[in-house]
Design an enzyme around this catalytic site. Structure first.
Site, short mmCIF file in Angstrom:
data_model
loop_
_atom_site.label_atom_id
_atom_site.label_comp_id
_atom_site.label_asym_id
_atom_site.label_seq_id
_atom_site.Cartn_x
_atom_site.Cartn_y
_atom_site.Cartn_z
N HIS A 81 -0.80 5.73 6.84
CA HIS A 81 -0.24 5.70 5.49
C HIS A 81 0.14 7.12 5.05
O HIS A 81 -0.43 8.10 5.55
CB HIS A 81 -1.24 5.11 4.50
N SER B 284 0.80 -1.22 0.00
CA SER B 284 0.00 0.00 0.00
C SER B 284 0.83 1.27 0.00
O SER B 284 0.37 2.32 -0.45
CB SER B 284 -0.93 0.01 1.21
#
Length: 268
Positions: free
Chosen positions: A250, A44
């Site tokens: 993230h 990711s």
């Protein structure tokens, strides 16, 4: 007249030879450029989760137009660009589903992988929801895995990449430290934050070691992320987002363009 004709003839021969050599060099350079494609593999952090602007065709892989692979491709116009990085990918997923575009014409490969194998999501869940002792215990388990098991899994991925893309420059990107320490920060305790950072450092160390063993370049993203960790006041990482849990921890779009892209640029 004869001398003049001879000089003219020799001049024309030299010009033709120069033109031929120049043409050959140009053709060779053009051929080299045409044989240079870019393939972006990984998890990711490479697909761009957290950066938004996901392409519909990528589905649950959540490949973002603001992720560093797409930004690099946009800026450098490689002869071909294959973006197979996928949210949640582990080393086994890379081996099973991401390597197809690799070939002898691949000139650049980028990859970030290993965090999911080590149980990153579960570590963060435990540390957010449970006590300091539970958090540190879960981190100890993850670090043991990174020490003993992850290196072999990384070797399998790196060996497969080199086998399928023998001419490529391979850049292995690491992970940022998550927290700025020694500052007031709502949420996790200082002990938890330090342990998470230490675990990230260990993961980066192991990834860098295995990358070097395969002749690959390790791109360390910690320097550009310094000053932009969580609790810094200028974070390039999402904190816990209960409305979109998948984007938590993230990189933001700024983290992709200001952290990951410069790291890739410096390695190429």
């Amino acid at each position: 007249m004869r001398r003049s004709r001879l000089v003219g003839y020799l001049s024309s021969v030299l010009l033709a030879a120069c033109a031929a050599l120049t043409g050959a060099a140009t053709a060779e350079a053009s051929g080299s450029a045409a044989a240079t494609g870019y393939v972006a593999l990984g998890d990711s952090y490479s697909s761009g989760v957290g950066a938004g602007s996901y392409t519909s065709a990528s589905g649950d892989c959540k490949r973002s137009t603001k992720a560093y692979p797409q930004l690099w491709a946009d800026a450098n116009s490689p002869s071909s660009f294959d973006f197979t990085a996928c949210s949640g990918a582990r080393t086994g997923d890379v081996l099973a589903g991401q390597l197809t575009p690799l070939s002898s014409s691949t000139g650049l490969v980028s990859i970030s992988v290993g965090g999911n194998d080590a149980g990153f999501a579960d570590v963060m869940t435990t540390c957010v929801l449970q006590s300091d002792s539970a958090c540190l215990s879960r981190i100890d388990t993850a670090e043991s895995y990174v020490d003993s098991t992850l290196p072999g899994k990384l070797d399998s991925v790196y060996t497969a990449i080199r086998g399928k893309a023998p001419n490529a420059r391979v850049v292995v990107l690491g992970y940022p430290r998550f927290y700025k320490l020694g500052t007031t920060c709502v949420g996790l305790s200082e002990a938890k934050r330090k342990a998470i950072n230490d675990a990230s450092d260990l993961l980066n160390t192991k990834v860098a070691q295995r990358a070097a063993a395969h002749g690959f370049t390790f791109a360390d993203v910690r320097p550009p992320f310094t000053g932009h960790e969580l609790c810094s006041g200028s974070a390039w990482l999402h904190s816990l987002n209960v409305l979109n849990v998948g984007e938590s921890y993230h990189p933001t779009a700024a983290g992709q363009s200001g952290g990951y892209l410069p790291a890739l640029n410096s390695a190429t």
